[in-house]
Design a protein around this motif. Structure first.
Motif, PDB file in Angstrom:
ATOM      1  N   GLY A 322       0.735  -1.103  -0.012  1.00  0.00           N
ATOM      2  CA  GLY A 322      -0.115  -0.051  -0.011  1.00  0.00           C
ATOM      3  C   GLY A 322       0.767   1.245  -0.149  1.00  0.00           C
ATOM      4  O   GLY A 322       0.306   2.275  -0.308  1.00  0.00           O
ATOM      5  N   VAL A 323       2.120   1.196   0.437  1.00  0.00           N
ATOM      6  CA  VAL A 323       3.163   1.953   0.262  1.00  0.00           C
ATOM      7  C   VAL A 323       3.899   2.296  -0.954  1.00  0.00           C
ATOM      8  O   VAL A 323       3.537   3.293  -1.830  1.00  0.00           O
ATOM      9  N   TYR A 324       4.532   1.328  -1.366  1.00  0.00           N
ATOM     10  CA  TYR A 324       5.305   1.438  -2.453  1.00  0.00           C
ATOM     11  C   TYR A 324       4.673   1.198  -3.985  1.00  0.00           C
ATOM     12  O   TYR A 324       5.248   1.639  -4.956  1.00  0.00           O
ATOM     13  N   ALA A 325       3.279   0.722  -3.948  1.00  0.00           N
ATOM     14  CA  ALA A 325       2.949   0.439  -4.981  1.00  0.00           C
ATOM     15  C   ALA A 325       1.732   1.464  -5.311  1.00  0.00           C
ATOM     16  O   ALA A 325       1.099   1.607  -6.366  1.00  0.00           O
ATOM     17  N   ALA A 326       1.623   2.260  -4.544  1.00  0.00           N
ATOM     18  CA  ALA A 326       0.756   3.476  -4.624  1.00  0.00           C
ATOM     19  C   ALA A 326       1.126   4.214  -5.783  1.00  0.00           C
ATOM     20  O   ALA A 326       2.299   4.672  -5.946  1.00  0.00           O
ATOM     21  N   VAL A 327       0.450   4.868  -6.674  1.00  0.00           N
ATOM     22  CA  VAL A 327       0.618   5.476  -7.877  1.00  0.00           C
ATOM     23  C   VAL A 327       0.278   7.010  -7.728  1.00  0.00           C
ATOM     24  O   VAL A 327      -0.732   7.506  -7.124  1.00  0.00           O
ATOM     25  N   SER A 328       1.051   7.984  -8.504  1.00  0.00           N
ATOM     26  CA  SER A 328       0.858   9.447  -8.644  1.00  0.00           C
ATOM     27  C   SER A 328      -0.206   9.481  -9.670  1.00  0.00           C
ATOM     28  O   SER A 328      -0.410   8.633 -10.384  1.00  0.00           O
ATOM     29  N   PRO A 329      -0.563  10.574  -9.737  1.00  0.00           N
ATOM     30  CA  PRO A 329      -1.632  10.811 -10.898  1.00  0.00           C
ATOM     31  C   PRO A 329      -0.884  10.657 -12.360  1.00  0.00           C
ATOM     32  O   PRO A 329      -1.617  10.420 -13.222  1.00  0.00           O
ATOM     33  N   ALA A 330       0.374  10.580 -12.457  1.00  0.00           N
ATOM     34  CA  ALA A 330       0.965  10.503 -13.596  1.00  0.00           C
ATOM     35  C   ALA A 330       1.557   8.888 -13.769  1.00  0.00           C
ATOM     36  O   ALA A 330       2.007   8.444 -14.944  1.00  0.00           O
ATOM     37  N   GLY A 331       0.886   8.070 -12.636  1.00  0.00           N
ATOM     38  CA  GLY A 331       1.023   6.837 -13.048  1.00  0.00           C
ATOM     39  C   GLY A 331       2.468   6.314 -12.382  1.00  0.00           C
ATOM     40  O   GLY A 331       2.594   5.267 -12.706  1.00  0.00           O
TER      41      GLY A 331
END
Length: 391
Positions: A322-331
């Motif tokens: 849930g931390v390292y795989a969370a993505v930004s709006p840019a992906g």
């Protein structure tokens, strides 16, 4: 002030819900006008007054913008003159686990220097008694919540060993978000003679199902550890317990580590998604292991331990997916580059501050919108022993 030993005896004899009254009685003959105890809430955002229901006329105090929060954050006494009174704010901490803040109000011309050492000792004694009293009363647990916990979160917080721990060889701290609705992520640690065992866990699914799954895995790992089994066998026993209950339909990801406190040698079993980053100086790198099957995926899985070492000055950061795989709006995933930047940016912070700081950076990276998964960060600073530092 009465001798600390006498006050400690009074605290031990007191009813569990009357510890603050005992402290106030002990300080009254030294001119203390009033005493209050505030506990840090689960989200580590506010300090909640013990003995009062949230939402009443005794509002919470923010940790990041208050005199009490200053004492809590710095872990140092803070003296402030407020509304014509002199107030001591002192951290209440047990073996590195920050519980809250004790505030003592005195007349404006009180002798500060003579009273302060005794108050600090008193806070240490109070902290130990709070942990004992929590077996028999909900008073201090209730003060930790700024709002209602979900049932899954209630189960997970009751399972945790604490939020931080400090020893001469190391200091570690952890934080979970969303604090009041966490479900599958968890951590556990145990310090015994010569070693630290640390687990970072992620049970699949959501809500109560994930919490039940994680509870089974954590208790199976504890049962194996307390039986004296080596690390790989601890994983194997927990794997069997989860498989016997769920027959492969649900499984638990876990990163299981055992640190030798004398040498800094670490044994690790990587059974799933939690990951590890190491900061050595200004260099941040991912520490990779051979991926092995999560607990409970198949019957009679055999686990093989791997080894690496830590040096004095190393900082280790553990994160759930849930931390390292969370993505930004840019992906872009947080673990690609942003997590390393957050680690370098928090290098001067003590480990008790790092998990929250990393999670705040995660929220910015994610664009401010709610995360799709719960998130767990554990930070460990390795100090080593006197012999390893000398080397």
């Amino acid at each position: 002030m009465r001798e600390i030993a006498e006050i400690e005896q009074a605290l031990r004899r007191a009813a569990p819900h009357r510890l603050v009254e005992v402290v106030e009685d002990a300080l009254r003959d030294r001119g203390v006008l009033r005493v209050e105890l505030r506990m840090a809430d689960y989200g580590l955002r506010t300090l909640q007054l013990v003995g009062h229901v949230p939402g009443t006329d005794h509002p919470s105090v923010p940790i990041h913008d208050s005199p009490q929060g200053r004492a809590f954050g710095a872990q140092e006494p803070y003296v402030a003159r407020e509304s014509g009174a002199l107030r001591f704010h002192l951290p209440v901490t047990v073996r590195g686990d920050r519980l809250g803040v004790l505030t003592a109000e005195l007349p404006p011309r009180a002798d500060v220097g003579q009273l302060l050492p005794g108050l600090a000792q008193l806070c240490e004694a109070l902290g130990h008694e709070i942990l004992v009293a929590e077996r028999d009363t909900d008073l201090y647990v209730l003060a930790r919540r700024a709002t209602r916990l979900t049932l899954a979160a209630e189960m997970q917080w009751q399972l945790l060993p604490g939020r931080s721990c400090a020893r001469p060889e190391f200091a570690l701290a952890a934080h979970l978000e969303p604090a009041y609705a966490i479900f599958g992520d968890n951590y556990d640690w145990s310090v015994s003679d010569g070693r630290l065992t640390l687990t970072v866990t992620n049970g699949m699914g959501e809500g109560i199902k994930a919490a039940l799954l994680t509870n089974l895995a954590i208790n199976a790992l504890r049962n194996a550890r307390r039986a004296g089994l080596p690390l790989a066998d601890q994983a194997a026993l927990a794997d069997q317990a989860v498989y016997a209950q769920y027959r492969g339909e649900s499984f638990v990801s876990v990163l299981l580590l055992c640190f030798d406190l004398t040498t800094g040698e670490v044994e690790a079993v990587d059974a799933g998604s939690p990951r590890l980053w190491r900061q050595r100086g200004q260099v941040v790198e991912s520490v990779g292991f051979e991926a092995q099957l999560p607990l409970g995926m198949f019957e009679d899985t055999v686990y093989v331990p791997e080894r690496f070492s830590v040096r004095p000055g190393d900082r280790l950061l553990f994160g759930s997916d849930g931390v390292y795989a969370a993505v930004s709006p840019a992906g872009e995933s947080y673990g690609d580059r942003a997590l390393a930047r957050a680690l370098r940016g928090t290098r001067l912070l003590p480990p008790t501050h790092v998990p929250q700081a990393v999670l705040r950076e995660l929220a910015v990276h994610h664009g401010g919108s709610p995360l799709e998964d719960d998130a767990l960060v554990v930070c460990l600073d390795w100090h080593g022993t006197a012999s390893t530092v000398a080397v």
